[in-house]
Scaffold this motif. Structure first.
Motif, PDB file in Angstrom:
ATOM      1  N   PHE A   1       0.869  -1.292   0.119  1.00 49.39           N
ATOM      2  CA  PHE A   1      -0.005   0.011  -0.008  1.00 49.39           C
ATOM      3  C   PHE A   1       0.992   1.466  -0.159  1.00 49.39           C
ATOM      4  CE2 PHE A   1      -2.379  -3.742   1.856  1.00 49.39           C
ATOM      5  CZ  PHE A   1      -3.666  -3.311   1.179  1.00 49.39           C
ATOM      6  N   VAL A   2       0.682   1.876  -0.842  1.00 51.39           N
ATOM      7  CA  VAL A   2       1.392   3.373  -0.956  1.00 51.39           C
ATOM      8  C   VAL A   2       0.470   4.504  -0.990  1.00 51.39           C
ATOM      9  CG1 VAL A   2       3.074   4.899  -2.431  1.00 51.39           C
ATOM     10  CG2 VAL A   2       3.133   2.187  -2.350  1.00 51.39           C
ATOM     11  N   ARG A   3       0.717   5.736  -0.400  1.00 47.39           N
ATOM     12  CA  ARG A   3       0.182   7.074  -0.265  1.00 47.39           C
ATOM     13  C   ARG A   3       0.858   7.999  -1.401  1.00 47.39           C
ATOM     14  NH1 ARG A   3       0.901  11.119   4.101  1.00 47.39           N
ATOM     15  NH2 ARG A   3       2.597  11.542   2.643  1.00 47.39           N
ATOM     16  N   LYS A   4       0.309   8.608  -2.306  1.00 44.78           N
ATOM     17  CA  LYS A   4       0.937   9.736  -2.908  1.00 44.78           C
ATOM     18  C   LYS A   4       1.214  10.928  -2.303  1.00 44.78           C
ATOM     19  CE  LYS A   4       0.539  11.986  -7.579  1.00 44.78           C
ATOM     20  NZ  LYS A   4       0.803  13.312  -6.946  1.00 44.78           N
ATOM     21  N   GLY A   5       2.312  11.349  -2.149  1.00 45.15           N
ATOM     22  CA  GLY A   5       2.557  12.715  -1.439  1.00 45.15           C
ATOM     23  C   GLY A   5       2.338  13.813  -2.175  1.00 45.15           C
ATOM     24  N   LEU A   6       1.953  14.929  -1.620  1.00 44.11           N
ATOM     25  CA  LEU A   6       1.498  16.246  -2.271  1.00 44.11           C
ATOM     26  C   LEU A   6       2.717  16.822  -3.053  1.00 44.11           C
ATOM     27  CD1 LEU A   6      -0.229  17.818   0.566  1.00 44.11           C
ATOM     28  CD2 LEU A   6      -1.196  16.610  -1.291  1.00 44.11           C
ATOM     29  N   ILE A   7       2.427  17.294  -4.237  1.00 42.32           N
ATOM     30  CA  ILE A   7       3.584  17.954  -5.004  1.00 42.32           C
ATOM     31  C   ILE A   7       3.694  19.437  -4.481  1.00 42.32           C
ATOM     32  CG2 ILE A   7       4.410  18.575  -7.322  1.00 42.32           C
ATOM     33  CD1 ILE A   7       4.500  15.623  -6.825  1.00 42.32           C
ATOM     34  N   ALA A   8       4.152  19.473  -3.467  1.00 39.96           N
ATOM     35  CA  ALA A   8       4.278  20.781  -2.653  1.00 39.96           C
ATOM     36  C   ALA A   8       5.297  20.914  -1.851  1.00 39.96           C
ATOM     37  CB  ALA A   8       2.867  21.040  -1.983  1.00 39.96           C
ATOM     38  N   ASP A   9       5.567  22.098  -1.313  1.00 40.93           N
ATOM     39  CA  ASP A   9       6.552  22.257  -0.187  1.00 40.93           C
ATOM     40  C   ASP A   9       5.759  21.996   1.300  1.00 40.93           C
ATOM     41  OD1 ASP A   9       8.970  22.144  -1.379  1.00 40.93           O
ATOM     42  OD2 ASP A   9       8.953  24.314  -1.882  1.00 40.93           O
ATOM     43  N   ALA A  10       6.756  22.162   2.244  1.00 39.98           N
ATOM     44  CA  ALA A  10       6.293  22.005   3.768  1.00 39.98           C
ATOM     45  C   ALA A  10       5.151  22.965   3.988  1.00 39.98           C
ATOM     46  CB  ALA A  10       7.269  21.974   4.489  1.00 39.98           C
ATOM     47  N   THR A  11       4.074  22.930   4.493  1.00 36.96           N
ATOM     48  CA  THR A  11       3.279  24.110   5.178  1.00 36.96           C
ATOM     49  C   THR A  11       2.736  23.700   6.636  1.00 36.96           C
ATOM     50  OG1 THR A  11       1.165  23.288   4.177  1.00 36.96           O
ATOM     51  CG2 THR A  11       2.523  24.558   2.691  1.00 36.96           C
TER      52      THR A  11
ATOM     53  N   ASP B   1      -0.548  23.246   6.775  1.00 35.88           N
ATOM     54  CA  ASP B   1      -1.498  22.405   6.544  1.00 35.88           C
ATOM     55  C   ASP B   1      -1.285  21.038   6.015  1.00 35.88           C
ATOM     56  OD1 ASP B   1      -3.582  24.309   7.349  1.00 35.88           O
ATOM     57  OD2 ASP B   1      -3.361  25.257   5.322  1.00 35.88           O
ATOM     58  N   ASN B   2       0.050  20.854   5.597  1.00 32.32           N
ATOM     59  CA  ASN B   2       0.258  19.657   5.182  1.00 32.32           C
ATOM     60  C   ASN B   2       1.216  18.730   5.964  1.00 32.32           C
ATOM     61  OD1 ASN B   2       2.857  20.111   4.302  1.00 32.32           O
ATOM     62  ND2 ASN B   2       2.343  20.815   2.317  1.00 32.32           N
ATOM     63  N   ALA B   3       1.864  18.933   6.947  1.00 33.35           N
ATOM     64  CA  ALA B   3       2.472  18.179   7.867  1.00 33.35           C
ATOM     65  C   ALA B   3       3.854  17.322   7.351  1.00 33.35           C
ATOM     66  CB  ALA B   3       1.725  16.999   8.781  1.00 33.35           C
ATOM     67  N   ASP B   4       4.228  17.993   6.278  1.00 34.89           N
ATOM     68  CA  ASP B   4       5.581  17.595   5.392  1.00 34.89           C
ATOM     69  C   ASP B   4       4.950  16.198   4.676  1.00 34.89           C
ATOM     70  OD1 ASP B   4       8.118  17.598   4.331  1.00 34.89           O
ATOM     71  OD2 ASP B   4       8.980  16.784   6.175  1.00 34.89           O
ATOM     72  N   ALA B   5       3.687  16.094   4.558  1.00 30.94           N
ATOM     73  CA  ALA B   5       3.303  14.840   4.032  1.00 30.94           C
ATOM     74  C   ALA B   5       3.490  15.174   2.432  1.00 30.94           C
ATOM     75  CB  ALA B   5       1.861  14.608   4.189  1.00 30.94           C
ATOM     76  N   ILE B   6       4.721  15.029   1.969  1.00 28.99           N
ATOM     77  CA  ILE B   6       4.798  15.321   0.547  1.00 28.99           C
ATOM     78  C   ILE B   6       5.676  14.279  -0.067  1.00 28.99           C
ATOM     79  CG2 ILE B   6       4.665  17.767   0.979  1.00 28.99           C
ATOM     80  CD1 ILE B   6       7.903  17.727   0.961  1.00 28.99           C
ATOM     81  N   ALA B   7       6.311  13.088   0.572  1.00 24.77           N
ATOM     82  CA  ALA B   7       6.601  12.111   0.097  1.00 24.77           C
ATOM     83  C   ALA B   7       5.773  10.864  -0.058  1.00 24.77           C
ATOM     84  CB  ALA B   7       7.792  11.535   0.853  1.00 24.77           C
ATOM     85  N   ASN B   8       6.120  10.024  -1.050  1.00 27.16           N
ATOM     86  CA  ASN B   8       5.065   8.774  -1.299  1.00 27.16           C
ATOM     87  C   ASN B   8       5.634   7.820  -0.148  1.00 27.16           C
ATOM     88  OD1 ASN B   8       4.304   9.831  -3.564  1.00 27.16           O
ATOM     89  ND2 ASN B   8       5.435   8.276  -4.834  1.00 27.16           N
ATOM     90  N   ILE B   9       4.497   7.438   0.614  1.00 28.32           N
ATOM     91  CA  ILE B   9       5.056   6.555   1.839  1.00 28.32           C
ATOM     92  C   ILE B   9       3.930   5.430   1.754  1.00 28.32           C
ATOM     93  CG2 ILE B   9       5.583   8.521   3.098  1.00 28.32           C
ATOM     94  CD1 ILE B   9       3.129   8.493   4.821  1.00 28.32           C
ATOM     95  N   GLY B  10       4.318   4.267   2.441  1.00 27.80           N
ATOM     96  CA  GLY B  10       3.535   3.201   2.433  1.00 27.80           C
ATOM     97  C   GLY B  10       4.084   1.884   3.327  1.00 27.80           C
ATOM     98  N   PHE B  11       3.601   0.820   3.142  1.00 28.54           N
ATOM     99  CA  PHE B  11       3.847  -0.470   3.704  1.00 28.54           C
ATOM    100  C   PHE B  11       3.783  -1.788   2.968  1.00 28.54           C
ATOM    101  CE2 PHE B  11      -0.388   0.731   4.869  1.00 28.54           C
ATOM    102  CZ  PHE B  11      -0.835  -0.380   4.865  1.00 28.54           C
ATOM    103  N   LEU B  12       4.307  -2.827   3.468  1.00 25.42           N
ATOM    104  CA  LEU B  12       4.143  -4.135   2.693  1.00 25.42           C
ATOM    105  C   LEU B  12       3.748  -5.041   3.976  1.00 25.42           C
ATOM    106  CD1 LEU B  12       7.028  -2.917   1.660  1.00 25.42           C
ATOM    107  CD2 LEU B  12       6.739  -4.990   0.382  1.00 25.42           C
ATOM    108  N   ILE B  13       2.636  -5.738   3.737  1.00 25.06           N
ATOM    109  CA  ILE B  13       2.232  -6.752   4.792  1.00 25.06           C
ATOM    110  C   ILE B  13       2.737  -8.158   4.423  1.00 25.06           C
ATOM    111  CG2 ILE B  13       0.337  -7.725   5.855  1.00 25.06           C
ATOM    112  CD1 ILE B  13      -1.354  -5.457   4.993  1.00 25.06           C
ATOM    113  N   GLY B  14       3.373  -8.731   5.273  1.00 23.07           N
ATOM    114  CA  GLY B  14       4.160  -9.898   5.134  1.00 23.07           C
ATOM    115  C   GLY B  14       3.444 -10.868   6.039  1.00 23.07           C
ATOM    116  N   LYS B  15       3.898 -12.357   5.672  1.00 20.82           N
ATOM    117  CA  LYS B  15       3.124 -13.159   6.765  1.00 20.82           C
ATOM    118  C   LYS B  15       3.658 -13.189   8.444  1.00 20.82           C
ATOM    119  CE  LYS B  15       2.916 -18.554   7.251  1.00 20.82           C
ATOM    120  NZ  LYS B  15       3.722 -19.622   6.548  1.00 20.82           N
ATOM    121  N   SER B  16       4.921 -12.611   8.498  1.00 20.65           N
ATOM    122  CA  SER B  16       5.181 -12.524   9.896  1.00 20.65           C
ATOM    123  C   SER B  16       5.296 -11.130  10.398  1.00 20.65           C
ATOM    124  CB  SER B  16       6.732 -12.910   9.888  1.00 20.65           C
ATOM    125  OG  SER B  16       7.536 -12.141   9.097  1.00 20.65           O
ATOM    126  N   GLY B  17       4.854 -10.232   9.373  1.00 17.09           N
ATOM    127  CA  GLY B  17       4.743  -8.756   9.976  1.00 17.09           C
ATOM    128  C   GLY B  17       4.739  -7.743   8.979  1.00 17.09           C
TER     129      GLY B  17
END
Length: 322
Positions: free
Chosen positions: A52-62, A64-80
């Motif tokens: 699962f990945v979230r698209k970050g904003l194409i913007a600079d830090a403000t 209102d956006n809490a530095d949520a400007i990078a693509n972030i996410g996670f992988l679910i495996g069998k053990s964690g």
């Protein structure tokens, strides 16, 4: 701003240049966005089975956006769960932690700190209570020691201390390659030479074949140079040679075809390199070079006017000593 930033250098034109000034933009005020109103539009996309990945904003830090400007996410495996990017602030990391809890009750066992820039590491504080392994480049701890508190103070000025979070250091250092087994999928890590930064770490997931190059790959948003221009071109070729066909870039769409995305990236970096070398050869002062070098790339990249001049400054300081 950094250990290397406080010492000005001389340009070929004999002018004193402050690397501190040059790098603040190159470090990413891409690197410096409270999930406020911006969070209303955030969603997680499943780009592969259990990924699962979230698209970050194409913007600079403000605020209102809490530095949520990078693509972030996670992988679910069998053990964690392995977090591929933690977010740009404690608030951003807490948002991601809540998204994980919506999808699985498996423990968060690993958090990847892909490089030193704030938009990729300051969400890590939201995962400290999980007691995961924090994975980073062998040179990341040194980079965080030099810059981490500066970044934290800047984020506090922007967001407030309660939204910023602590500087979190890697507990597992990768100096070449390493592998993590999540039971049904293996993650292979590669520590890269100086490129986007001096602490870039990439990852390939065996289950999907997806490459996670972090900010070694920018799409749509102009790349920011904070390591080595020549090194970045070299590491781009290394990414290509790894063989994946799809990738999750550090900024841009949540997943892309790797070959054309790398072609766009290297097209910009090559224009930056060649234009800077030409300016140096003609004794064009850096103050003029920042307005002309790579100008032909302007229509291809968001935030070009914010970052290109800073990239030229960093490139000029590297290439004038060839």
């Amino acid at each position: 701003m950094t250990a290397s930033a406080v010492h000005p250098r001389k340009s070929a034109a004999g002018r004193t240049l402050s690397r501190r000034h040059a790098l603040f933009g190159g470090l990413c005020l891409c690197c410096l966005p409270t999930l406020g109103r911006a969070a209303e539009s955030f969603t997680m996309e499943e780009v592969g089975p259990g990924i699962f990945v979230r698209k970050g904003l194409i913007a600079d830090a403000t605020p209102d956006n809490a530095d949520a400007i990078a693509n972030i996410g996670f992988l679910i495996g069998k053990s964690g769960v392995l977090v591929t990017e933690s977010g740009g602030s404690l608030a951003d990391g807490q948002w991601l932690r809540a998204e994980i809890a919506k999808r699985t009750d498996k423990p968060v066992t690993h958090v990847v700190l892909t490089h030193v820039h704030p938009d990729h590491v300051f969400g890590a504080g939201a995962f400290v209570q999980d007691k995961p392994v924090f994975i980073g480049h062998a040179k990341l701890a040194e980079a965080l020691s030099a810059r981490g508190e500066f970044y934290r103070k800047r984020l506090i000025d922007l967001l407030g201390e309660d939204r910023t979070g602590p500087v979190v250091y890697p507990t597992m250092a990768v100096d070449d390659t390493a592998e993590i087994d999540l039971g049904d999928r293996r993650l292979t890590f590669t520590a890269h030479g100086p490129a986007h930064t001096t602490s870039d770490l990439s990852m390939i997931d065996s289950g999907s074949g997806l490459l996670f190059p972090a900010d070694l790959l920018f799409v749509n948003r102009i790349p920011s140079l904070d390591g080595s221009l020549k090194g970045w071109l070299k590491e781009a070729e290394r990414l290509k040679a790894m063989g994946p066909t799809r990738a999750v870039p550090g900024h841009g769409p949540v997943a892309v075809d790797l070959a054309p995305a790398l072609a766009d990236l290297t097209g910009y970096l090559t224009a930056l390199r060649d234009g800077t070398r030409a300016a140096i050869a003609k004794d064009v002062p850096i103050e003029k070079a920042v307005t002309t070098v790579a100008a032909q790339q302007k229509d291809k990249w968001a935030l070009f006017d914010t970052y290109n001049g800073r990239n030229v400054t960093v490139a000029y300081q590297e290439l004038e000593w060839e």
